[in-house]
Design a protein around this motif. Structure first.
Motif, PDB file in Angstrom:
ATOM      1  N   GLY A 265      -0.205  -7.230   1.990  1.00  0.00           N
ATOM      2  CA  GLY A 265      -0.808  -6.311   1.025  1.00  0.00           C
ATOM      3  C   GLY A 265      -1.770  -6.974   0.079  1.00  0.00           C
ATOM      4  O   GLY A 265      -2.067  -6.448  -0.995  1.00  0.00           O
TER       5      GLY A 265
ATOM      6  N   LYS B 286       0.492  -1.362 -11.677  1.00  0.00           N
ATOM      7  CA  LYS B 286       1.157  -1.611 -10.404  1.00  0.00           C
ATOM      8  C   LYS B 286       0.878  -3.016  -9.889  1.00  0.00           C
ATOM      9  O   LYS B 286       1.778  -3.697  -9.385  1.00  0.00           O
ATOM     10  CB  LYS B 286       0.720  -0.580  -9.360  1.00  0.00           C
ATOM     11  CG  LYS B 286       1.309  -0.826  -7.983  1.00  0.00           C
ATOM     12  CD  LYS B 286       0.772   0.136  -6.945  1.00  0.00           C
ATOM     13  CE  LYS B 286       1.105  -0.335  -5.548  1.00  0.00           C
ATOM     14  NZ  LYS B 286       0.536   0.507  -4.508  1.00  0.00           N
ATOM     15  N   THR B 287      -0.349  -3.481 -10.032  1.00  0.00           N
ATOM     16  CA  THR B 287      -0.699  -4.815  -9.522  1.00  0.00           C
ATOM     17  C   THR B 287       0.140  -5.889 -10.194  1.00  0.00           C
ATOM     18  O   THR B 287       0.701  -6.768  -9.526  1.00  0.00           O
ATOM     19  CB  THR B 287      -2.203  -5.099  -9.726  1.00  0.00           C
ATOM     20  OG1 THR B 287      -2.945  -4.100  -9.026  1.00  0.00           O
ATOM     21  CG2 THR B 287      -2.583  -6.470  -9.232  1.00  0.00           C
TER      22      THR B 287
ATOM     23  N   ALA C  20       0.824  -1.217   0.000  1.00  0.00           N
ATOM     24  CA  ALA C  20       0.000   0.000   0.000  1.00  0.00           C
ATOM     25  C   ALA C  20       0.857   1.265   0.000  1.00  0.00           C
ATOM     26  O   ALA C  20       0.467   2.277  -0.589  1.00  0.00           O
ATOM     27  CB  ALA C  20      -0.939   0.001   1.199  1.00  0.00           C
TER      28      ALA C  20
ATOM     29  N   SER D 118      -4.928  -7.238  -0.065  1.00  0.00           N
ATOM     30  CA  SER D 118      -6.141  -6.545  -0.485  1.00  0.00           C
ATOM     31  C   SER D 118      -5.859  -5.616  -1.670  1.00  0.00           C
ATOM     32  O   SER D 118      -6.734  -5.384  -2.496  1.00  0.00           O
ATOM     33  CB  SER D 118      -6.735  -5.745   0.678  1.00  0.00           C
ATOM     34  OG  SER D 118      -5.816  -4.756   1.111  1.00  0.00           O
ATOM     35  N   GLU D 119      -4.637  -5.122  -1.775  1.00  0.00           N
ATOM     36  CA  GLU D 119      -4.263  -4.259  -2.895  1.00  0.00           C
ATOM     37  C   GLU D 119      -3.814  -5.058  -4.112  1.00  0.00           C
ATOM     38  O   GLU D 119      -3.934  -4.584  -5.230  1.00  0.00           O
ATOM     39  CB  GLU D 119      -3.123  -3.330  -2.467  1.00  0.00           C
ATOM     40  CG  GLU D 119      -3.511  -2.358  -1.403  1.00  0.00           C
ATOM     41  CD  GLU D 119      -3.230  -0.941  -1.826  1.00  0.00           C
ATOM     42  OE1 GLU D 119      -2.563  -0.720  -2.833  1.00  0.00           O
ATOM     43  OE2 GLU D 119      -3.717  -0.050  -1.126  1.00  0.00           O
ATOM     44  N   ALA D 120      -3.272  -6.222  -3.883  1.00  0.00           N
ATOM     45  CA  ALA D 120      -2.766  -7.069  -4.970  1.00  0.00           C
ATOM     46  C   ALA D 120      -3.053  -8.528  -4.613  1.00  0.00           C
ATOM     47  O   ALA D 120      -2.160  -9.234  -4.139  1.00  0.00           O
ATOM     48  CB  ALA D 120      -1.281  -6.820  -5.181  1.00  0.00           C
TER      49      ALA D 120
END
Length: 190
Positions: free
Chosen positions: A109, A49-50, A23, A111-113
């Motif tokens: 991380g 980014k992912t 994040a 939840s973001e990736a």
């Protein structure tokens, strides 16, 4: 040249994720740290980014697994444990307690990736398997070896985080002492 930009992006992502987490690692930070142009991310990583985070987790996980495999070729299980802990001490001290494990950061991380979390799971399982194989080869029953491998990875990962929080390698040293003793007990029983 194109592969150089890709490599720099992956290496920068690994380093920034180690220090800031998923994040806390933004695209602008990645571009600045890697010295690449904005279009480089989307040229090499169309998913943005992912996708870059996922490739970085894959790369870091494979690199650490390769390090473990190389250790396994020449070192006994106790020597491997020592070398692995020494590696993390060097990472902690040389980064002034700013860098942790990129695989653990990817797991956090998720939840973001979300793909990065799955890659982190695979990396941890690969490390566990390599460690378990080494202990099995030294006569420890498979079930015990697998448990020891899980305990070792979990304890070292936790000790790395605690060492960052303490800005001191003492938690890692204490964890190592206990893991070494536990390993010696099981090797002696084998």
């Amino acid at each position: 040249m194109a592969t150089d930009a890709r490599r720099r992006l992956v290496e920068s992502t690994i380093e920034l994720v180690r220090r800031r987490g998923v994040a806390g690692t933004g695209v602008a930070d990645l571009l600045e740290h890697s010295g690449t142009a904005r279009q480089s991310i989307y040229k090499h990583f169309p998913g943005g980014k992912t996708e870059l985070i996922e490739e970085s987790v894959r790369t870091a996980g494979a690199w650490i697994e390769q390090m473990i495999e190389q250790m396994a070729e020449t070192l006994s299980a106790p020597e491997m444990l020592h070398a692995f802990v020494e590696y993390w001490k060097q990472v902690l001290v040389s980064s002034d307690y700013q860098s942790g494990c990129p695989i653990a950061a990817a797991a956090y991380g998720g939840s973001e990736a979300p793909g990065a979390r799955e890659l982190a799971r695979k990396a941890f399982r690969g490390w566990e398997q390599r460690l378990a194989e080494k202990v099995i080869a030294q006569g420890v029953p498979a079930r015990t070896a697998e448990s020891l491998a899980t305990t070792t990875i979990a304890a070292i990962e936790g000790a790395v985080m605690m060492s960052i929080a303490d800005r001191n390698i003492a938690p890692l040293n204490r964890t190592y002492a206990q893991l070494r003793e536990l390993l010696q007990i099981h090797l002696a029983a084998a």
